[in-house]
Design a protein around this motif. Structure first.
Motif, mmCIF file in Angstrom:
data_model
loop_
_atom_site.group_PDB
_atom_site.id
_atom_site.type_symbol
_atom_site.label_atom_id
_atom_site.label_comp_id
_atom_site.label_asym_id
_atom_site.label_seq_id
_atom_site.Cartn_x
_atom_site.Cartn_y
_atom_site.Cartn_z
ATOM 1 N N PHE A 199 24.821 31.516 53.364
ATOM 2 C CA PHE A 199 23.695 30.512 53.278
ATOM 3 C C PHE A 199 22.747 31.109 54.143
ATOM 4 O O PHE A 199 22.780 31.942 55.145
ATOM 5 N N ALA A 200 21.321 30.531 54.077
ATOM 6 C CA ALA A 200 20.074 31.007 54.750
ATOM 7 C C ALA A 200 19.244 29.690 55.053
ATOM 8 O O ALA A 200 18.273 29.277 54.222
ATOM 9 N N PRO A 201 20.002 28.881 56.038
ATOM 10 C CA PRO A 201 19.184 27.924 56.204
ATOM 11 C C PRO A 201 17.880 28.003 56.893
ATOM 12 O O PRO A 201 17.700 28.940 57.708
ATOM 13 N N ASN A 202 17.071 27.026 56.871
ATOM 14 C CA ASN A 202 15.597 27.247 57.600
ATOM 15 C C ASN A 202 15.752 27.607 59.039
ATOM 16 O O ASN A 202 16.939 27.187 59.708
ATOM 17 N N ILE A 203 14.885 28.644 59.547
ATOM 18 C CA ILE A 203 14.866 28.927 60.814
ATOM 19 C C ILE A 203 14.793 27.924 61.974
ATOM 20 O O ILE A 203 13.791 27.149 61.652
ATOM 21 N N LYS A 204 15.557 27.792 62.761
ATOM 22 C CA LYS A 204 15.404 26.946 64.025
ATOM 23 C C LYS A 204 14.817 27.687 65.269
ATOM 24 O O LYS A 204 14.865 28.810 65.467
ATOM 25 N N ARG A 205 14.169 27.039 66.174
ATOM 26 C CA ARG A 205 13.372 27.255 67.255
ATOM 27 C C ARG A 205 14.037 28.355 68.171
ATOM 28 O O ARG A 205 13.569 29.385 68.331
ATOM 29 N N GLU A 206 15.353 28.003 68.383
ATOM 30 C CA GLU A 206 16.513 28.819 69.095
ATOM 31 C C GLU A 206 16.858 30.112 68.665
ATOM 32 O O GLU A 206 17.188 30.958 69.343
ATOM 33 N N GLN A 207 16.558 30.259 67.294
ATOM 34 C CA GLN A 207 16.888 31.551 66.531
ATOM 35 C C GLN A 207 15.699 32.511 66.781
ATOM 36 O O GLN A 207 15.862 33.732 66.710
ATOM 37 N N GLU A 208 14.479 32.095 67.222
ATOM 38 C CA GLU A 208 13.414 32.706 67.396
ATOM 39 C C GLU A 208 13.496 33.615 68.599
ATOM 40 O O GLU A 208 12.923 34.694 68.669
ATOM 41 N N LYS A 209 14.392 33.133 69.518
ATOM 42 C CA LYS A 209 14.395 34.132 70.917
ATOM 43 C C LYS A 209 15.207 35.189 70.738
ATOM 44 O O LYS A 209 15.982 35.258 70.107
ATOM 45 N N ILE A 210 14.565 36.509 71.048
ATOM 46 C CA ILE A 210 15.103 37.692 70.940
ATOM 47 C C ILE A 210 16.215 37.845 72.158
ATOM 48 O O ILE A 210 15.988 37.488 73.179
ATOM 49 N N ASP A 211 17.371 38.421 71.552
ATOM 50 C CA ASP A 211 18.418 38.728 72.536
ATOM 51 C C ASP A 211 18.482 40.167 72.853
ATOM 52 O O ASP A 211 18.890 41.196 71.829
ATOM 53 N N TRP A 212 17.984 40.743 73.954
ATOM 54 C CA TRP A 212 18.016 41.964 74.048
ATOM 55 C C TRP A 212 19.284 42.683 74.437
ATOM 56 O O TRP A 212 19.264 43.901 74.490
ATOM 57 N N LYS A 213 20.355 42.030 74.531
ATOM 58 C CA LYS A 213 21.625 42.616 74.723
ATOM 59 C C LYS A 213 22.338 43.115 73.453
ATOM 60 O O LYS A 213 23.431 43.716 73.443
ATOM 61 N N LYS A 214 21.693 42.813 72.202
ATOM 62 C CA LYS A 214 22.015 43.393 70.930
ATOM 63 C C LYS A 214 21.555 44.990 70.595
ATOM 64 O O LYS A 214 20.578 45.202 71.153
ATOM 65 N N PRO A 215 22.172 45.475 69.723
ATOM 66 C CA PRO A 215 21.836 46.866 69.356
ATOM 67 C C PRO A 215 20.620 46.883 69.000
ATOM 68 O O PRO A 215 19.895 46.109 68.379
ATOM 69 N N GLN A 216 19.909 48.095 68.805
ATOM 70 C CA GLN A 216 18.511 48.483 68.713
ATOM 71 C C GLN A 216 18.243 47.908 67.336
ATOM 72 O O GLN A 216 17.038 47.346 66.926
ATOM 73 N N GLN A 217 18.846 48.143 66.316
ATOM 74 C CA GLN A 217 18.733 47.802 64.764
ATOM 75 C C GLN A 217 18.511 46.372 64.679
ATOM 76 O O GLN A 217 17.804 46.043 63.774
ATOM 77 N N GLN A 218 19.527 45.709 65.399
ATOM 78 C CA GLN A 218 19.594 44.183 65.074
ATOM 79 C C GLN A 218 18.341 43.490 65.638
ATOM 80 O O GLN A 218 17.862 42.663 65.175
ATOM 81 N N VAL A 219 17.739 44.076 67.028
ATOM 82 C CA VAL A 219 16.734 43.647 67.597
ATOM 83 C C VAL A 219 15.311 43.782 66.796
ATOM 84 O O VAL A 219 14.507 42.848 66.504
ATOM 85 N N TYR A 220 15.464 45.001 66.156
ATOM 86 C CA TYR A 220 14.248 45.624 65.294
ATOM 87 C C TYR A 220 14.288 44.677 63.758
ATOM 88 O O TYR A 220 13.115 44.212 63.583
ATOM 89 N N ASN A 221 15.461 44.286 63.560
ATOM 90 C CA ASN A 221 15.653 43.539 62.130
ATOM 91 C C ASN A 221 15.082 41.978 62.695
ATOM 92 O O ASN A 221 14.480 41.075 61.866
ATOM 93 N N HIS A 222 15.492 41.660 63.847
ATOM 94 C CA HIS A 222 15.087 40.131 64.343
ATOM 95 C C HIS A 222 13.726 40.130 64.415
ATOM 96 O O HIS A 222 12.866 39.201 63.943
ATOM 97 N N ILE A 223 12.769 40.964 64.903
ATOM 98 C CA ILE A 223 11.496 40.950 65.156
ATOM 99 C C ILE A 223 10.579 41.096 63.818
ATOM 100 O O ILE A 223 9.915 40.104 63.540
ATOM 101 N N ARG A 224 11.116 41.778 62.781
ATOM 102 C CA ARG A 224 10.439 41.878 61.495
ATOM 103 C C ARG A 224 11.052 40.847 60.658
ATOM 104 O O ARG A 224 10.368 40.398 59.657
ATOM 105 N N GLY A 225 12.186 40.289 60.933
ATOM 106 C CA GLY A 225 12.809 39.400 59.991
ATOM 107 C C GLY A 225 12.102 37.951 60.381
ATOM 108 O O GLY A 225 12.475 36.793 59.647
ATOM 109 N N LEU A 226 11.171 37.792 61.379
ATOM 110 C CA LEU A 226 10.469 36.689 61.616
ATOM 111 C C LEU A 226 9.030 36.594 61.615
ATOM 112 O O LEU A 226 8.143 35.967 62.329
#
Length: 313
Positions: A199-226
């Motif tokens: 499932f891919a529900p609509n993005i919530k505000r709390e999902q937009e915050k970056i978690d710097w504790k995650k691996p590099q690729q995941q943070v990179y995906n997070h930024i381009r995925g929003l």
């Protein structure tokens, strides 16, 4: 000539509508969401599909809740209803109106990524491929029988904007190939495997915050995925710092995740998990416009220091 009603709302749906018209189908009515206030000044703005329909002199119907108000559609007695990112579930009574059914152009390879934000999640979750599914609609969200699918690759540099445009074109092309089979009775009906659904529900505000504790690729995906909407963010000195673009680095660093490693004209280097870092190249400090790293460095960058921690607040 078969009569078609088109239902869609955002930019994604416009190429689909345009392709229906190019293929010579008689689009009797376009159904879209009501005009909504947009931007800081809250100016009442028409959905992109309404603007496209009016450019072709097609009547437009904008019900607040389609489940309570679809007599206008029923009165036109369509042969086929085509939807693409309409934004509301269609009630059973509406689904039963067209002789050839209601079909939907969905931006994922169903049963993966059912819901309103499949393009975002394809990047957020690091998928290598996504695609378009054309399906018969059912009362349950994105759960109807599959008619046709087309896969596309997700490039490592793709963001939501670029992938959106690729998928909109793919959806329009696949629809043009699929509708003749529907009208001729040759269309397939492939039942979705419920156990494989994601499932891919609509993005919530709390999902937009970056978690710097995650691996590099995941943070990179997070930024381009929003990017370019709704845009990721972190906090700096107690205020929101939006992050539009970033690049991966090859450096090995020893600072804790979230630590500002360096600030230069090329970007703000920030530590992430596993002794790696990312270079933020386009940001928007609170109260400022979106800016490049170079502009940030020349302007407010003097207020930022290496060693500061982002995202603590």
């Amino acid at each position: 000539m078969k009569k078609v009603i088109f239902m869609g709302t955002p930019d994604f749906a416009v190429p689909v509508l345009e392709r229906l018209l190019q293929e010579g189908y008689q689009v009797d009515l376009v159904v879209t969401q009501p005009d909504r206030p947009r931007g800081r000044k809250r100016i009442l703005t028409a959905p992109p599909v309404k603007t496209a329909a009016e450019a072709h002199d097609i009547p437009v119907f904008q019900p607040e809740k389609i489940k309570d108000n679809y007599q206008e559609i029923k009165d036109r007695n369509p042969d086929l209803i085509v939807t693409a990112a309409f934004g509301q579930l269609l009630p059973k009574g509406l689904l039963e109106i067209p002789a050839y059914g209601c079909i939907n152009v969905h931006a994922s390879l169903l049963p993966k990524l059912r819901g309103g934000a499949p393009i975002h999640y394809a990047i957020l979750e690091g998928h290598q491929k996504t695609g378009i599914t054309i399906m018969y609609m059912a009362e349950k969200l994105d759960a109807g029988d599959i008619i046709s699918q087309q896969a596309i690759d997700i490039a490592d540099q793709d963001d939501v904007g670029s992938l959106h445009d690729k998928l909109a074109k793919t959806g329009a092309d696949l629809l043009a190939k699929t509708i003749p089979d529907i009208f001729s009775g040759k269309a397939k009906r492939i039942v979705q495997k419920e156990e494989a659904a994601t499932f891919a529900p609509n993005i919530k505000r709390e999902q937009e915050k970056i978690d710097w504790k995650k691996p590099q690729q995941q943070v990179y995906n997070h930024i381009r995925g929003l990017h370019p909407w709704p845009v990721s963010f972190t906090t700096w000195q107690g205020k929101i710092l939006k992050v539009y673009r970033a690049e991966r680095t090859n450096r090995t660093i020893d600072q804790a995740p979230g630590t500002i490693v360096d600030i230069t004209e090329t970007g703000i280097e920030v530590a992430v998990a596993a002794n790696q870092s990312l270079l933020l190249t386009e940001v928007q400090p609170a109260g400022k416009k979106k800016m490049s790293a170079a502009d940030f460095y020349r302007g407010v960058g003097s207020n930022m220091s290496a060693g500061e921690i982002l995202g603590n607040e």
